[in-house]
Each structure stands twice: as structure tokens, then as C-alpha cells.
Design an enzyme around this catalytic site. Sequence first.
Site, short mmCIF file in Angstrom:
data_model
loop_
_atom_site.label_atom_id
_atom_site.label_comp_id
_atom_site.label_asym_id
_atom_site.label_seq_id
_atom_site.Cartn_x
_atom_site.Cartn_y
_atom_site.Cartn_z
N ARG A 39 0.86 -1.21 0.00
CA ARG A 39 0.00 0.00 0.00
C ARG A 39 0.88 1.25 0.00
O ARG A 39 0.57 2.25 -0.67
CB ARG A 39 -0.96 -0.02 1.19
CG ARG A 39 -2.16 0.93 1.02
CD ARG A 39 -1.88 2.34 1.51
NE ARG A 39 -1.38 2.27 2.85
CZ ARG A 39 -0.38 3.01 3.31
NH1 ARG A 39 0.22 3.91 2.55
NH2 ARG A 39 0.06 2.86 4.55
N PHE B 65 9.13 10.80 -3.65
CA PHE B 65 8.71 12.11 -3.14
C PHE B 65 9.66 12.46 -2.02
O PHE B 65 9.59 11.88 -0.93
CB PHE B 65 7.27 11.96 -2.64
CG PHE B 65 6.60 13.22 -2.18
CD1 PHE B 65 5.93 14.03 -3.08
CD2 PHE B 65 6.59 13.58 -0.84
CE1 PHE B 65 5.26 15.18 -2.64
CE2 PHE B 65 5.93 14.71 -0.40
CZ PHE B 65 5.25 15.51 -1.30
N LEU C 107 10.83 14.69 0.61
CA LEU C 107 10.51 15.81 1.50
C LEU C 107 11.30 15.70 2.81
O LEU C 107 12.01 16.63 3.20
CB LEU C 107 9.00 15.83 1.79
CG LEU C 107 8.52 16.88 2.78
CD1 LEU C 107 8.71 18.29 2.21
CD2 LEU C 107 7.04 16.66 3.14
N THR C 108 11.18 14.56 3.48
CA THR C 108 11.76 14.39 4.81
C THR C 108 13.28 14.43 4.75
O THR C 108 13.89 13.91 3.82
CB THR C 108 11.26 13.07 5.41
OG1 THR C 108 9.87 13.20 5.64
CG2 THR C 108 11.95 12.73 6.72
N TRP D 69 14.34 8.52 4.52
CA TRP D 69 13.08 7.78 4.59
C TRP D 69 12.24 7.97 3.33
O TRP D 69 11.01 8.01 3.40
CB TRP D 69 12.26 8.17 5.84
CG TRP D 69 12.92 7.74 7.09
CD1 TRP D 69 13.41 8.54 8.08
CD2 TRP D 69 13.21 6.38 7.49
NE1 TRP D 69 13.99 7.78 9.06
CE2 TRP D 69 13.87 6.45 8.73
CE3 TRP D 69 12.98 5.13 6.91
CZ2 TRP D 69 14.32 5.32 9.41
CZ3 TRP D 69 13.42 4.00 7.59
CH2 TRP D 69 14.08 4.09 8.82
N CYS E 104 0.00 17.09 -1.19
CA CYS E 104 0.25 15.68 -1.57
C CYS E 104 0.15 14.77 -0.35
O CYS E 104 -0.39 13.66 -0.44
CB CYS E 104 1.62 15.55 -2.23
SG CYS E 104 1.86 16.67 -3.62
N GLU F 47 4.03 10.22 7.38
CA GLU F 47 2.90 11.09 6.98
C GLU F 47 2.24 11.76 8.19
O GLU F 47 1.03 11.94 8.22
CB GLU F 47 1.84 10.31 6.19
CG GLU F 47 2.34 9.38 5.12
CD GLU F 47 3.14 10.07 4.03
OE1 GLU F 47 3.25 11.31 4.05
OE2 GLU F 47 3.67 9.36 3.16
N THR G 114 3.26 11.86 12.54
CA THR G 114 3.19 10.94 13.67
C THR G 114 1.87 11.13 14.43
O THR G 114 1.16 12.12 14.21
CB THR G 114 4.34 11.23 14.66
OG1 THR G 114 4.19 12.58 15.11
CG2 THR G 114 5.71 11.06 14.00
P1 TGC Z 1 2.79 25.97 8.20
O1 TGC Z 1 4.25 26.06 7.96
O2 TGC Z 1 2.19 27.05 8.97
O3 TGC Z 1 1.94 25.89 6.87
C1 TGC Z 1 2.57 26.04 5.72
C2 TGC Z 1 1.53 26.17 4.63
O4 TGC Z 1 1.00 24.89 4.38
C3 TGC Z 1 -0.42 24.93 4.54
N1 TGC Z 1 -0.81 23.64 5.09
C4 TGC Z 1 -1.49 22.75 4.36
N2 TGC Z 1 -1.98 22.79 3.11
C5 TGC Z 1 -2.63 21.71 2.66
N3 TGC Z 1 -2.80 20.61 3.41
C6 TGC Z 1 -2.34 20.52 4.67
N4 TGC Z 1 -2.52 19.42 5.39
C7 TGC Z 1 -1.65 21.64 5.20
N5 TGC Z 1 -1.03 21.89 6.38
C8 TGC Z 1 -0.53 23.13 6.28
C9 TGC Z 1 -0.65 26.09 5.47
O5 TGC Z 1 -1.96 26.58 5.33
C10 TGC Z 1 0.36 27.06 4.98
O6 TGC Z 1 -0.10 27.59 3.73
P2 TGC Z 1 0.25 29.08 3.29
O7 TGC Z 1 -0.29 29.20 1.91
O8 TGC Z 1 -0.42 29.96 4.30
O9 TGC Z 1 1.73 29.20 3.37
O10 TGC Z 1 2.59 24.64 8.74
P3 TGC Z 1 1.49 24.30 9.72
O11 TGC Z 1 1.75 25.04 11.00
O12 TGC Z 1 0.14 24.50 9.14
O13 TGC Z 1 1.77 22.79 9.91
C11 TGC Z 1 2.62 22.35 10.91
C12 TGC Z 1 2.55 20.83 10.83
C13 TGC Z 1 3.38 20.27 11.99
C14 TGC Z 1 1.11 20.41 10.99
C15 TGC Z 1 3.10 20.36 9.49
O14 TGC Z 1 4.41 20.77 9.41
C16 TGC Z 1 3.00 18.86 9.33
O15 TGC Z 1 1.99 18.34 8.86
N6 TGC Z 1 4.08 18.13 9.69
C17 TGC Z 1 4.17 16.70 9.45
C18 TGC Z 1 4.80 16.50 8.10
C19 TGC Z 1 4.81 15.05 7.71
O16 TGC Z 1 3.78 14.41 7.65
N7 TGC Z 1 6.01 14.56 7.40
C20 TGC Z 1 6.22 13.20 7.01
C21 TGC Z 1 6.28 13.09 5.51
S1 TGC Z 1 6.60 11.44 5.06
C22 TGC Z 1 7.91 11.62 3.99
O17 TGC Z 1 8.42 12.63 3.68
C23 TGC Z 1 8.34 10.43 3.34
S2 TGC Z 1 7.44 10.39 1.92
C24 TGC Z 1 6.69 8.91 2.13
C25 TGC Z 1 7.60 7.89 1.58
O18 TGC Z 1 8.42 8.19 0.72
O19 TGC Z 1 7.46 6.70 1.98
#
Ligand code: TGC
Length: 388
Positions: A94, A133, A135-136, A166, A242, A367, A369
Site C-alpha cells: 500500500r 517524493f 521531502l523528509t 526515509w 500531496c 505522513e 506521527t
Molecule cells: P505551516 O508552515 O504554517 O503551513 C505552511 C503552509 O502549508 C499549509 N498547510 C497545508 N496545506 C494543505 N494541506 C495541509 N494538510 C496543510 N497543512 C498546512 C498552510 O496553510 C500554509 O499555507 P500558506 O499558503 O499559508 O503558506 O505549517 P502548519 O503550522 O500549518 O503545519 C505544521 C505541521 C506540523 C502540521 C506540518 O508541518 C506537518 O503536517 N508536519 C508533518 C509532516 C509530515 O507528515 N512529514 C512526514 C512526511 S513522510 C515523507 O516525507 C516520506 S514520503 C513517504 C515515503 O516516501 O514513503
Amino acid sequence: MSDDALARVFKIDDLLPDEARRWQSVARTLARDLLAPTIEDDFEAQRFRAEHIPALGEAGLLGMHLNGYGCAGASATSYGAACLEIEAVDSGWRTFVSVQGSLAMTAIATFGTEQQKQRWLPELAAGRAVGCFALTEPAGGSDPAAMTTVARRDGSDWVIDGRKRWIGLAAVADVAVVWAQTDDGVRGFLVPTDSPGFSAQAIPGKRAMRTSIQCDIELDGVRVPDDARLPDARGLRGPFTCLNEARFGIAWGAMGAARTCLEVAVERARTREVFGAPIGARQLIQSQLADMLLEYEKGALLALHLGRLRDAGALTPAQLSVGKLNNVREAIRIAGAARSILAGDGLTDEFPVMRHMANLEAVRTYEGTDEIHALILGRELTGLDAFG
Ligand code: TGC
């Protein structure tokens, strides 16, 4: 393994629209016929069978929620139902479908030029090419705003330097969607993986997700032309858009892993005799099975609710956090309860339960924690940001 016992209580499949039931059937057949037969051996050997990728493409499962360019144009609910069936066999597969379709292909379809879409989407949809993709980064995945990978202009080109970690599929990918800081904020670039300066190594020693690969990437002065930039992705909204798609697939998929563990536990409860009777005739076991069923049914209904919202164009990031946090957490609990009902045998590869338990720990971590999704919901409830 039959799911008749679950269907006797609720038949959630009956709630799916016809289109979603057709996709469910396609995914279930492929997962059970192609992926399942070798899955325990592949997990043991830490083997990703890239040779299966074209079959997933042929079945229409890659980027299936996207329109045009060889993609199936299926509904979100259909995509979710397919993710559930694939993860019922293994989270690693998946994850492959998510990385290819929800992350790499969604980035190109949503933010790419016509030329970029024509170049990559048909190949990726058919499984003739693989996307990843990036990002991390090694310092952590929770705060992409802190990324240190940079892309700087050099004449008409961009030069990218940095490291990613990752990253699913990177070592077998043809194209990487690389997110980097620029003078104009975070931007995305389509980097062919044979570009000089790009290298990817599979991370060894994982005790989870052993049928797929996650990688370290190094970008050492990787030069790409400006037409490799995704023009419509500006700031972190790009990659987060994404991630939303991937989180959607996870909310469904985790219930597939949970369903398999519950089915195995029910079967065992009916057939395993201890103290002269099947263990399923004991109140303690029935109580555990009932609790597992409650959380499986609630999680599956939540996934369906998210699918309906997504198909209506009304799904919010906070709602996705509800789905990702709840469904992965409850799937882990269901897998743990199944392991306990199977007793010592549950520790072996005779049953899929420990494999699902280990995989789900990885799913819990990527995606977003549990903690990140709890804080997204805390912010939604209070209006107060508690990150950091
Ligand atoms: P912030 O920096 O304030 O927001 C930035 C901009 O992003 C917008 N935004 C979103 N837009 C769409 N969907 C969402 N879910 C969004 N979340 C935020 C936000 O509105 C802002 O837009 P703009 O136009 O005003 O600049 O960030 P935040 O404070 O909203 O979010 C903080 C936080 C902690 C929630 C966010 O950083 C987050 O979700 N962190 C977790 C990231 C994550 O899931 N990382 C793991 C990725 S997995 C990976 O990379 C490996 S890929 C998978 C693989 O290859 O197996």
C-alpha cells in the site's frame, strides 16, 4: 481467509458505491493472487519485488484517483477501498501505491506543466516508471519548514544540494519530486534519478515495512533546467497537499491490516482448543474479539465517511488527521489483541499478525506521527498552535 464472520455483523462493503466495489474487487484479487503468495518470504528476506509494478499499473491502481494521462479517474472512495485491500495483505505494498500515486503523481498532476504531465504521468500510471517524493530530511520529518536542502539559480538552471531520508522507492525510482528551499520559499523539482550528483541508498536493518524500500538520498550539486520546477507549487502548501492524499490512503489502508488481524483471530478462536474447548468459547476471548470488531467497524466507517467527503470536495486536513490518527492507532491495538489471542504462535510467520504489527508502527510514524496529528486536532479545537 474468509471475512464472513465480520460480514455477519455489518457488511460495510454493501455501503460502497458500485464503482468502488469494482475497484475493491480488482485490488483484492491482485493483492491476494500476486502479492500474498510470497509476502512472508519477502518480509523475511527484506525483498521489494519491483517486477510486480507493471501488474499494478495494468490493473489501473497507480494514480487511480487522477484524471487523464493514462490514469483511471476513479473516485476517492474507490481509491480508499483499493488501499484497504492492498494493505490487508501488506502495508509495504500500500505504501508503494501511495508513494507512486498519492505523492509523486499527485505532485505532478496538481502542480506540473502540461509538458511535465505528458512526460511522466502515463509512464507512472502504467508502472513503466517509478516516482518518489523527497521531502523528509535526516534531522526529522515533522517540521518540513526546517528543511536544509537548497536549490539556487545558476543561469537558466537550478543547482540542488542536500540530503533526504526515509524516501520510499528512491533507489528504484526514475524521477524524484524533490522539495527544496529557494530564495522564493519552498519549491518542488522533478529530478531524473540518473542526474549527476543524485544518489539513493536503501536504508538497511528495518524491522518494519520490509517488503518495500525507504532510502537515504544525497543531492550533490544536482543540476536541472528551470522546466524541471513544478511551477504551481509555492511554499509548503505544495508538499502538504500531496501528504493529504497519502494520509487519506492510510486511513483506509490501516483498516485492511486490522481486518486481516481480526479475521485471523476469529479463525483461531474457533479452532484452537485449550482446557477442552475452543478458546472462542471463553468469555475473555469473546470480549477481546468484540472490542476488536468495534474498532474495526468504526474505523472502516470513518474511512468511508472521509471518502464521501473527499468525493464531495469537502474533506479538510483536520478531518484527515482524525482518520490517520484514529485508524492507525486502532489498527495497532487490533493487531496487538490478535497477537495475544494467537499466543506463542502469533509470534511466528505462520500468521501475518506480527508483520502487520511491525508495519503499522512505520505507518504510525510516517505522513505525520500520532503526536503531530494530535496537535493538528488540538489546534483545530483551541485555535492555539502547540507545535514545538
Ligand atoms: P505551516 O508552515 O504554517 O503551513 C505552511 C503552509 O502549508 C499549509 N498547510 C497545508 N496545506 C494543505 N494541506 C495541509 N494538510 C496543510 N497543512 C498546512 C498552510 O496553510 C500554509 O499555507 P500558506 O499558503 O499559508 O503558506 O505549517 P502548519 O503550522 O500549518 O503545519 C505544521 C505541521 C506540523 C502540521 C506540518 O508541518 C506537518 O503536517 N508536519 C508533518 C509532516 C509530515 O507528515 N512529514 C512526514 C512526511 S513522510 C515523507 O516525507 C516520506 S514520503 C513517504 C515515503 O516516501 O514513503
